[in-house]
Design a protein around this motif. Structure first.
Motif, PDB file in Angstrom:
ATOM      1  N   ILE A  17       0.587  52.153  -6.466  1.00 43.98           N
ATOM      2  CA  ILE A  17       0.936  52.258  -5.018  1.00 43.98           C
ATOM      3  C   ILE A  17       1.469  53.675  -4.925  1.00 43.98           C
ATOM      4  O   ILE A  17       2.061  54.027  -5.724  1.00 43.98           O
ATOM      5  CB  ILE A  17       1.975  51.306  -4.336  1.00 43.98           C
ATOM      6  N   VAL A  18       0.622  54.360  -3.737  1.00 43.47           N
ATOM      7  CA  VAL A  18       1.124  55.695  -3.329  1.00 43.47           C
ATOM      8  C   VAL A  18       1.873  55.640  -2.154  1.00 43.47           C
ATOM      9  O   VAL A  18       1.595  54.920  -1.201  1.00 43.47           O
ATOM     10  CB  VAL A  18      -0.172  56.716  -3.237  1.00 43.47           C
ATOM     11  N   VAL A  19       3.219  56.501  -2.083  1.00 42.56           N
ATOM     12  CA  VAL A  19       4.015  56.713  -0.924  1.00 42.56           C
ATOM     13  C   VAL A  19       3.977  57.988  -0.532  1.00 42.56           C
ATOM     14  O   VAL A  19       4.190  58.882  -1.410  1.00 42.56           O
ATOM     15  CB  VAL A  19       5.250  55.762  -0.976  1.00 42.56           C
ATOM     16  N   GLU A  20       4.036  58.168   0.833  1.00 45.36           N
ATOM     17  CA  GLU A  20       4.332  59.512   1.168  1.00 45.36           C
ATOM     18  C   GLU A  20       4.788  59.562   2.726  1.00 45.36           C
ATOM     19  O   GLU A  20       4.558  58.814   3.475  1.00 45.36           O
ATOM     20  CB  GLU A  20       2.898  60.303   1.422  1.00 45.36           C
ATOM     21  N   ARG A  21       5.755  60.408   2.545  1.00 46.73           N
ATOM     22  CA  ARG A  21       6.709  60.405   3.794  1.00 46.73           C
ATOM     23  C   ARG A  21       6.284  61.218   5.088  1.00 46.73           C
ATOM     24  O   ARG A  21       6.482  60.853   6.269  1.00 46.73           O
ATOM     25  CB  ARG A  21       8.021  61.208   3.391  1.00 46.73           C
ATOM     26  N   ASP A  22       5.182  62.046   4.767  1.00 47.73           N
ATOM     27  CA  ASP A  22       4.391  62.630   5.772  1.00 47.73           C
ATOM     28  C   ASP A  22       3.318  61.805   6.579  1.00 47.73           C
ATOM     29  O   ASP A  22       2.758  60.852   5.844  1.00 47.73           O
ATOM     30  CB  ASP A  22       3.738  63.963   5.385  1.00 47.73           C
ATOM     31  N   SER A  23       2.810  62.094   7.652  1.00 43.60           N
ATOM     32  CA  SER A  23       1.660  61.497   8.161  1.00 43.60           C
ATOM     33  C   SER A  23       0.439  61.734   7.529  1.00 43.60           C
ATOM     34  O   SER A  23      -0.657  61.210   7.735  1.00 43.60           O
ATOM     35  CB  SER A  23       1.744  61.580   9.556  1.00 43.60           C
ATOM     36  N   VAL A  24       0.295  62.896   6.868  1.00 43.19           N
ATOM     37  CA  VAL A  24      -0.836  63.392   6.199  1.00 43.19           C
ATOM     38  C   VAL A  24      -0.699  63.475   4.532  1.00 43.19           C
ATOM     39  O   VAL A  24       0.519  63.646   4.291  1.00 43.19           O
ATOM     40  CB  VAL A  24      -1.567  64.742   6.723  1.00 43.19           C
ATOM     41  N   VAL A  25      -1.776  63.498   3.657  1.00 44.31           N
ATOM     42  CA  VAL A  25      -1.408  63.692   2.442  1.00 44.31           C
ATOM     43  C   VAL A  25      -1.578  65.237   2.271  1.00 44.31           C
ATOM     44  O   VAL A  25      -2.154  65.954   2.864  1.00 44.31           O
ATOM     45  CB  VAL A  25      -2.416  63.048   1.643  1.00 44.31           C
ATOM     46  N   GLY A  26      -1.322  65.738   0.933  1.00 41.75           N
ATOM     47  CA  GLY A  26      -1.517  67.054   0.357  1.00 41.75           C
ATOM     48  C   GLY A  26      -0.119  67.661  -0.001  1.00 41.75           C
ATOM     49  O   GLY A  26      -0.237  68.708  -0.550  1.00 41.75           O
ATOM     50  N   GLY A  27       1.004  67.258   0.570  1.00 44.90           N
ATOM     51  CA  GLY A  27       2.163  67.830   0.203  1.00 44.90           C
ATOM     52  C   GLY A  27       2.092  69.374   0.778  1.00 44.90           C
ATOM     53  O   GLY A  27       2.015  69.906   1.735  1.00 44.90           O
ATOM     54  N   LEU A  28       2.923  70.436  -0.179  1.00 44.70           N
ATOM     55  CA  LEU A  28       2.939  71.490   0.046  1.00 44.70           C
ATOM     56  C   LEU A  28       1.417  72.415   0.097  1.00 44.70           C
ATOM     57  O   LEU A  28       1.226  73.455   0.525  1.00 44.70           O
ATOM     58  CB  LEU A  28       3.616  72.501  -0.872  1.00 44.70           C
ATOM     59  N   ALA A  29       0.419  71.543  -0.131  1.00 51.60           N
ATOM     60  CA  ALA A  29      -1.081  72.051  -0.141  1.00 51.60           C
ATOM     61  C   ALA A  29      -1.879  71.351   0.986  1.00 51.60           C
ATOM     62  O   ALA A  29      -3.120  71.443   1.046  1.00 51.60           O
ATOM     63  CB  ALA A  29      -1.831  71.821  -1.535  1.00 51.60           C
ATOM     64  N   LYS A  30      -1.102  70.748   2.164  1.00 51.26           N
ATOM     65  CA  LYS A  30      -1.910  70.189   2.976  1.00 51.26           C
ATOM     66  C   LYS A  30      -2.448  71.259   3.902  1.00 51.26           C
ATOM     67  O   LYS A  30      -2.194  72.236   3.888  1.00 51.26           O
ATOM     68  CB  LYS A  30      -1.110  69.200   3.745  1.00 51.26           C
ATOM     69  N   THR A  31      -3.457  70.992   4.731  1.00 46.29           N
ATOM     70  CA  THR A  31      -3.893  71.866   5.790  1.00 46.29           C
ATOM     71  C   THR A  31      -3.334  71.398   7.206  1.00 46.29           C
ATOM     72  O   THR A  31      -3.329  70.089   7.473  1.00 46.29           O
ATOM     73  CB  THR A  31      -5.646  71.669   5.911  1.00 46.29           C
ATOM     74  N   TYR A  32      -2.801  72.349   7.756  1.00 41.28           N
ATOM     75  CA  TYR A  32      -2.135  72.067   9.100  1.00 41.28           C
ATOM     76  C   TYR A  32      -3.401  72.029  10.038  1.00 41.28           C
ATOM     77  O   TYR A  32      -4.274  72.995  10.135  1.00 41.28           O
ATOM     78  CB  TYR A  32      -1.218  73.038   9.410  1.00 41.28           C
ATOM     79  N   THR A  33      -3.456  71.377  11.106  1.00 43.74           N
ATOM     80  CA  THR A  33      -4.193  71.355  12.241  1.00 43.74           C
ATOM     81  C   THR A  33      -3.878  71.374  13.604  1.00 43.74           C
ATOM     82  O   THR A  33      -3.016  70.475  13.842  1.00 43.74           O
ATOM     83  CB  THR A  33      -5.065  70.120  12.126  1.00 43.74           C
ATOM     84  N   PHE A  34      -4.205  72.399  14.533  1.00 44.10           N
ATOM     85  CA  PHE A  34      -3.736  72.493  15.604  1.00 44.10           C
ATOM     86  C   PHE A  34      -4.892  72.453  16.572  1.00 44.10           C
ATOM     87  O   PHE A  34      -5.972  73.072  16.361  1.00 44.10           O
ATOM     88  CB  PHE A  34      -2.937  74.072  15.922  1.00 44.10           C
ATOM     89  N   THR A  35      -4.449  71.988  17.785  1.00 41.93           N
ATOM     90  CA  THR A  35      -5.455  71.908  18.855  1.00 41.93           C
ATOM     91  C   THR A  35      -5.030  72.478  20.158  1.00 41.93           C
ATOM     92  O   THR A  35      -3.720  72.502  20.469  1.00 41.93           O
ATOM     93  CB  THR A  35      -6.028  70.460  19.237  1.00 41.93           C
ATOM     94  N   GLU A  36      -5.830  73.268  20.826  1.00 47.39           N
ATOM     95  CA  GLU A  36      -5.629  73.713  22.208  1.00 47.39           C
ATOM     96  C   GLU A  36      -6.761  73.689  22.844  1.00 47.39           C
ATOM     97  O   GLU A  36      -7.794  74.362  22.528  1.00 47.39           O
ATOM     98  CB  GLU A  36      -5.411  75.450  22.110  1.00 47.39           C
ATOM     99  N   GLY A  37      -6.791  72.797  23.835  1.00 52.97           N
ATOM    100  CA  GLY A  37      -8.049  72.118  24.472  1.00 52.97           C
ATOM    101  C   GLY A  37      -9.046  71.872  23.674  1.00 52.97           C
ATOM    102  O   GLY A  37      -8.683  70.783  22.930  1.00 52.97           O
TER     103      GLY A  37
END
Length: 324
Positions: free
Chosen positions: A32-52
């Motif tokens: 079983i894998v558990v992750e406290r964030d809503s996305v995986v990747g830890g310090l190597a995750k990709t951030y996604t921002f939307t503007e319109g």
């Protein structure tokens, strides 16, 4: 409280945790894998921002792959196929108000440092070869390693400078093994060989990985690798629990027997044979139940770490720089 049992509990869905999960899945093991964030990747995750209608993606710096291990490349290529693209490297260092290409552009570097400093670099390199090579001066710390391989003038101009900025401590307090991680095989001699090779139109296949001029990168950011791993694990029936974190790590003597998790669905108790975790060490010690000895708690207070703060700006421009 919900109770679960598994062979291996993996806390943290960063690169280490998910690589472990993939290998266990290939071996047909239960986990079983558990992750406290809503996305995986830890310090190597990709951030996604939307503007319109616009979507911006960015990583915590470029997590570039400079590996001589062919398994790593085939592993990732199998995951993301054509979204694993080759990028021509452009890296520069800004030192004393001037840009220096890296890997080194000999003409540019000589013009920037000037003939006097260039001569000093060569003299100090010769002195270092005598001190560390002939007289066997011991390499006790990172500074010694750099001096032995680059000489004092070039070492302090470049390697020592940025290493101390990154870690916030003197290079004389950093273990020489760190140099083996960051600049293994790199020296003034290897730099000279690389410069000569480039000027003659050929490149050595055995040069240090820090001198490579191209690298592979996921097309939409390094998080693509870890999101794909998560999707494959879920597809195979494995549990990857997001927004879930440990609140207690129960142990009896020297063996951890149970972890209590907090999840959106409530508390979960997990029993297991093996635990793989990448929780920061001070935080992990705080989770232990019962509490560890006073000696361990005292040692925890002496641990130092380096924080990073990121500021992301979205600009109405096609590109700002060709540098990675």
């Amino acid at each position: 409280m919900q109770k679960l049992t598994t062979d291996t509990l993996i806390i943290g869905a960063g690169p280490a945790g998910l690589a472990t999960a993939m290998e266990l899945s290939k071996a047909g093991k239960d986990f079983i894998v558990v992750e406290r964030d809503s996305v995986v990747g830890g310090l190597a995750k990709t951030y996604t921002f939307t503007e319109g209608d616009l979507v911006f993606r960015t990583d915590n710096g470029p997590h570039r792959f400079f590996s001589k291990n062919p398994y790593l490349y085939s592993f990732i290529e199998d995951l993301i196929d054509e979204q694993w693209i080759e990028v021509r490297r452009q890296t520069r260092q800004f030192i004393e108000g001037k840009f220096y290409d890296y890997p080194v552009n000999a003409v540019q570097a000589l013009k920037n440092v000037g003939i006097v400093r260039a001569i000093r670099i060569l003299i100090d390199y010769g002195i270092a070869k005598i001190q560390y090579g002939i007289f066997k001066h011991p390499i006790r710390n990172f500074a010694d390693y750099v001096y032995a391989n680059f000489g004092k003038t070039l070492g302090e101009f470049n390697m020592i400078n940025y290493t101390e900025k990154i870690w916030g401590i003197s290079a004389k307090e950093i273990h020489p093994d760190w140099a083996g991680q960051r600049i293994k095989g790199l020296s003034l001699t290897s730099l000279a060989k690389d410069i000569i090779g480039r000027s003659l139109g050929f490149a050595s296949k055995s040069k240090p990985k820090t001198l490579v001029d191209a690298f592979y990168y996921p097309e939409t950011g390094t998080g693509l690798i870890y999101e794909t791993i998560r999707a494959r694990l879920v597809e195979k029936g494995y549990r990857v629990l997001l927004n879930t974190e440990p609140t207690a790590v129960v142990h009896e003597g020297n063996r951890i027997t149970e972890v209590i998790l907090k999840s959106p669905e409530g508390d979960i108790s997990v029993s297991f044979k093996n635990l793989v975790e990448s929780v920061p060490l001070p935080k992990f010690i705080d989770l232990l139940s019962p509490q560890p000895s006073a000696e361990i708690l005292s040692a925890k207070q002496k641990l130092r770490y380096r924080s990073q703060v990121y500021l992301f700006l979205t600009l109405d421009k096609e590109s700002v720089t060709a540098d990675q």
